[in-house]
Design a protein around this motif. Structure first.
Motif, PDB file in Angstrom:
ATOM      1  N   GLN A  89       2.036  -3.835 -17.167  1.00  0.00           N
ATOM      2  CA  GLN A  89       2.302  -4.761 -18.264  1.00  0.00           C
ATOM      3  C   GLN A  89       3.680  -5.384 -18.043  1.00  0.00           C
ATOM      4  OE1 GLN A  89       0.143  -5.653 -20.609  1.00  0.00           O
ATOM      5  NE2 GLN A  89      -1.411  -4.185 -19.890  1.00  0.00           N
ATOM      6  N   PRO A  90       3.932  -6.557 -18.621  1.00  0.00           N
ATOM      7  CA  PRO A  90       5.203  -7.253 -18.370  1.00  0.00           C
ATOM      8  C   PRO A  90       6.434  -6.416 -18.674  1.00  0.00           C
ATOM      9  CG  PRO A  90       3.662  -8.698 -19.499  1.00  0.00           C
ATOM     10  CD  PRO A  90       3.016  -7.351 -19.472  1.00  0.00           C
ATOM     11  N   GLU A  91       6.376  -5.619 -19.733  1.00  0.00           N
ATOM     12  CA  GLU A  91       7.555  -4.857 -20.134  1.00  0.00           C
ATOM     13  C   GLU A  91       7.868  -3.701 -19.194  1.00  0.00           C
ATOM     14  OE1 GLU A  91       4.009  -3.396 -22.641  1.00  0.00           O
ATOM     15  OE2 GLU A  91       4.836  -5.312 -21.923  1.00  0.00           O
ATOM     16  N   LEU A  92       6.963  -3.395 -18.259  1.00  0.00           N
ATOM     17  CA  LEU A  92       7.199  -2.315 -17.298  1.00  0.00           C
ATOM     18  C   LEU A  92       7.880  -2.797 -16.025  1.00  0.00           C
ATOM     19  CD1 LEU A  92       3.798  -0.379 -17.507  1.00  0.00           C
ATOM     20  CD2 LEU A  92       5.933   0.132 -18.702  1.00  0.00           C
ATOM     21  N   LEU A  93       7.863  -4.096 -15.774  1.00  0.00           N
ATOM     22  CA  LEU A  93       8.356  -4.633 -14.503  1.00  0.00           C
ATOM     23  C   LEU A  93       9.856  -4.439 -14.324  1.00  0.00           C
ATOM     24  CD1 LEU A  93       6.308  -7.941 -14.564  1.00  0.00           C
ATOM     25  CD2 LEU A  93       5.858  -5.945 -13.113  1.00  0.00           C
ATOM     26  N   LEU A  94      10.259  -4.334 -13.055  1.00  0.00           N
ATOM     27  CA  LEU A  94      11.668  -4.158 -12.701  1.00  0.00           C
ATOM     28  C   LEU A  94      12.220  -5.461 -12.135  1.00  0.00           C
ATOM     29  CD1 LEU A  94      11.499  -0.739 -10.788  1.00  0.00           C
ATOM     30  CD2 LEU A  94      11.919  -1.111 -13.229  1.00  0.00           C
ATOM     31  N   LEU A  95      13.445  -5.779 -12.487  1.00  0.00           N
ATOM     32  CA  LEU A  95      14.158  -6.904 -11.887  1.00  0.00           C
ATOM     33  C   LEU A  95      15.118  -6.333 -10.858  1.00  0.00           C
ATOM     34  CD1 LEU A  95      14.575  -9.986 -11.903  1.00  0.00           C
ATOM     35  CD2 LEU A  95      16.439  -9.624 -13.545  1.00  0.00           C
ATOM     36  N   VAL A  96      14.968  -6.765  -9.610  1.00  0.00           N
ATOM     37  CA  VAL A  96      15.711  -6.180  -8.485  1.00  0.00           C
ATOM     38  C   VAL A  96      16.398  -7.294  -7.709  1.00  0.00           C
ATOM     39  CG1 VAL A  96      15.530  -4.755  -6.407  1.00  0.00           C
ATOM     40  CG2 VAL A  96      13.986  -4.342  -8.340  1.00  0.00           C
ATOM     41  N   ASP A  97      17.643  -7.076  -7.297  1.00  0.00           N
ATOM     42  CA  ASP A  97      18.319  -8.085  -6.482  1.00  0.00           C
ATOM     43  C   ASP A  97      18.054  -7.823  -5.003  1.00  0.00           C
ATOM     44  OD1 ASP A  97      20.073  -6.083  -5.590  1.00  0.00           O
ATOM     45  OD2 ASP A  97      21.713  -6.716  -6.890  1.00  0.00           O
ATOM     46  N   HIS A  98      18.583  -8.698  -4.147  1.00  0.00           N
ATOM     47  CA  HIS A  98      18.297  -8.596  -2.716  1.00  0.00           C
ATOM     48  C   HIS A  98      19.006  -7.429  -2.046  1.00  0.00           C
ATOM     49  CE1 HIS A  98      15.793 -12.063  -2.652  1.00  0.00           C
ATOM     50  NE2 HIS A  98      16.755 -12.938  -2.912  1.00  0.00           N
ATOM     51  N   GLU A  99      19.847  -6.751  -2.789  1.00  0.00           N
ATOM     52  CA  GLU A  99      20.481  -5.544  -2.260  1.00  0.00           C
ATOM     53  C   GLU A  99      19.751  -4.287  -2.707  1.00  0.00           C
ATOM     54  OE1 GLU A  99      22.874  -5.773  -0.057  1.00  0.00           O
ATOM     55  OE2 GLU A  99      22.716  -7.951  -0.260  1.00  0.00           O
ATOM     56  N   GLY A 100      18.651  -4.470  -3.445  1.00  0.00           N
ATOM     57  CA  GLY A 100      17.858  -3.327  -3.891  1.00  0.00           C
ATOM     58  C   GLY A 100      18.359  -2.689  -5.173  1.00  0.00           C
ATOM     59  N   LYS A 101      19.256  -3.363  -5.881  1.00  0.00           N
ATOM     60  CA  LYS A 101      19.792  -2.809  -7.120  1.00  0.00           C
ATOM     61  C   LYS A 101      18.934  -3.237  -8.309  1.00  0.00           C
ATOM     62  CE  LYS A 101      23.951  -2.631 -10.010  1.00  0.00           C
ATOM     63  NZ  LYS A 101      25.329  -3.125 -10.190  1.00  0.00           N
ATOM     64  N   ILE A 102      18.473  -2.255  -9.065  1.00  0.00           N
ATOM     65  CA  ILE A 102      17.691  -2.525 -10.273  1.00  0.00           C
ATOM     66  C   ILE A 102      18.624  -3.042 -11.357  1.00  0.00           C
ATOM     67  CG2 ILE A 102      16.258  -1.501 -12.086  1.00  0.00           C
ATOM     68  CD1 ILE A 102      15.328   0.566 -10.000  1.00  0.00           C
ATOM     69  N   GLN A 103      18.249  -4.161 -11.956  1.00  0.00           N
ATOM     70  CA  GLN A 103      19.056  -4.753 -13.020  1.00  0.00           C
ATOM     71  C   GLN A 103      18.766  -4.026 -14.333  1.00  0.00           C
ATOM     72  OE1 GLN A 103      21.280  -7.307 -11.763  1.00  0.00           O
ATOM     73  NE2 GLN A 103      20.354  -6.193 -10.047  1.00  0.00           N
ATOM     74  N   GLU A 104      19.748  -3.282 -14.799  1.00  0.00           N
ATOM     75  CA  GLU A 104      19.541  -2.369 -15.914  1.00  0.00           C
ATOM     76  C   GLU A 104      19.127  -3.068 -17.201  1.00  0.00           C
ATOM     77  OE1 GLU A 104      19.634   0.919 -15.851  1.00  0.00           O
ATOM     78  OE2 GLU A 104      20.069   0.970 -13.702  1.00  0.00           O
ATOM     79  N   LYS A 105      19.728  -4.181 -17.502  1.00  0.00           N
ATOM     80  CA  LYS A 105      19.507  -4.843 -18.781  1.00  0.00           C
ATOM     81  C   LYS A 105      18.092  -5.405 -18.911  1.00  0.00           C
ATOM     82  CE  LYS A 105      21.450  -8.462 -21.758  1.00  0.00           C
ATOM     83  NZ  LYS A 105      22.494  -9.514 -21.880  1.00  0.00           N
ATOM     84  N   GLU A 106      17.545  -5.953 -17.825  1.00  0.00           N
ATOM     85  CA  GLU A 106      16.258  -6.649 -17.895  1.00  0.00           C
ATOM     86  C   GLU A 106      15.061  -5.791 -17.536  1.00  0.00           C
ATOM     87  OE1 GLU A 106      18.873  -7.588 -16.113  1.00  0.00           O
ATOM     88  OE2 GLU A 106      19.393  -9.703 -16.449  1.00  0.00           O
TER      89      GLU A 106
END
Length: 288
Positions: A89-106
């Motif tokens: 579901q949309p609320e489960l998805l992770l936002l990740v940058d190109h360095e592999g860091k998960i964006q905590e807020k989103e």
């Protein structure tokens, strides 16, 4: 890293008319609000995972689909590791940058990131700014076909969508756990929309979620069809007849285009919405 396709130089060319551009098909949605665009892409990405689940494109915790974030294009959305595709579901998805860091807020609550997903997809998204969505999974027929270490031949109208628009990465070094391997895969893909990973599976990367889903499904079927054709031809002591280069290229321009992929992908999302009774509406909400 690539292997040649079968020789088509001696195939007679049957010249046909160029396909005129179509003006009677719908266009992809556009968004003036980047926040709503993000919400829409997350909704669509979660649907894509559930479509993959419906067709058995899952393999334990392997496989991943990513979409570039419209607000932060240096980041992409991906599934949390260990959650079944069917449950996405949309609320489960992770936002990740190109360095592999998960964006905590989103990001969603489950913060487990598949390392192979990061290594492969970050390299593809970085190397290809035009790519919005990329998909990789270990589907049955693509896995078998990848073990042959060859390109897909233009033996059907559908396979022509990938004519001179897919690559072969002819290396297998185990699970993709280092950045160099991800970069090598992205390099092998080049500007093509698909790459066959020898002894592994396939990757498809395009400018929309819908076209990526469609071309992934189509490439999986084309792998199956080519193996069936090769087997049937071998039983007759022959080889499958190849479509000549000119007509293969002409067909690719129509069926293999981004717009062709997007339009062909739409029915899968329509069917899912019918089955689930849930579709996307504007103003950042889904209708049930």
């Amino acid at each position: 890293m690539t292997a040649p396709s079968r020789d088509t130089s001696n195939i007679p060319t049957r010249t046909g008319k160029e396909y005129p551009p179509r003006k009677d098909i719908p266009l992809p949605p556009t968004f003036s609000d980047p926040l709503e665009h993000r919400v829409y892409l997350k909704f669509r990405l979660a649907q894509a995972y559930r479509i993959f689940a419906k067709y058995g494109y899952d393999e334990g915790v392997a496989g991943h689909i990513t979409v570039r974030d419209p607000i932060r294009p240096d980041c992409y959305w991906v599934n949390p590791w260990g959650v079944h595709f069917k449950l996405m579901q949309p609320e489960l998805l992770l936002l990740v940058d190109h360095e592999g860091k998960i964006q905590e807020k989103e990001s969603g609550p489950s913060r487990y990131l598949n390392q192979a997903a990061y290594m492969i997809h970050s390299a593809v998204h970085e190397a290809r700014p035009d790519v919005v969505c990329a998909a990789h999974s270990h589907t049955i027929h693509a896995k078998v076909f990848s073990a042959l270490g060859v390109h897909l031949d233009p033996i059907t109208q559908d396979s022509c969508a990938f004519y001179e628009d897919h690559s072969l990465y002819s290396e297998f070094r185990g699970i993709v756990e280092d950045r160099e391997e991800g970069l090598a895969i992205a390099t092998a893909m080049g500007q093509n929309k698909a790459v066959i990973l020898q002894n592994h599976g396939i990757i498809v990367a395009t400018k929309s979620i819908e076209s990526t889903v469609f071309f992934f499904m189509s490439l999986e079927k084309c792998c199956q069809v080519q193996m069936l054709a090769d087997q049937a031809a071998a039983a007759r002591g022959s080889r499958p007849h190849l479509i000549d280069p000119e007509n293969a290229a002409r067909t690719q321009k129509r069926l293999g285009s981004e717009m062709g992929g997007w339009f062909n992908g739409i029915p899968e999302f329509q069917l899912l919405e019918h089955e689930e009774g849930k579709r996307y509406l504007h103003r950042r909400k889904a209708c049930s």
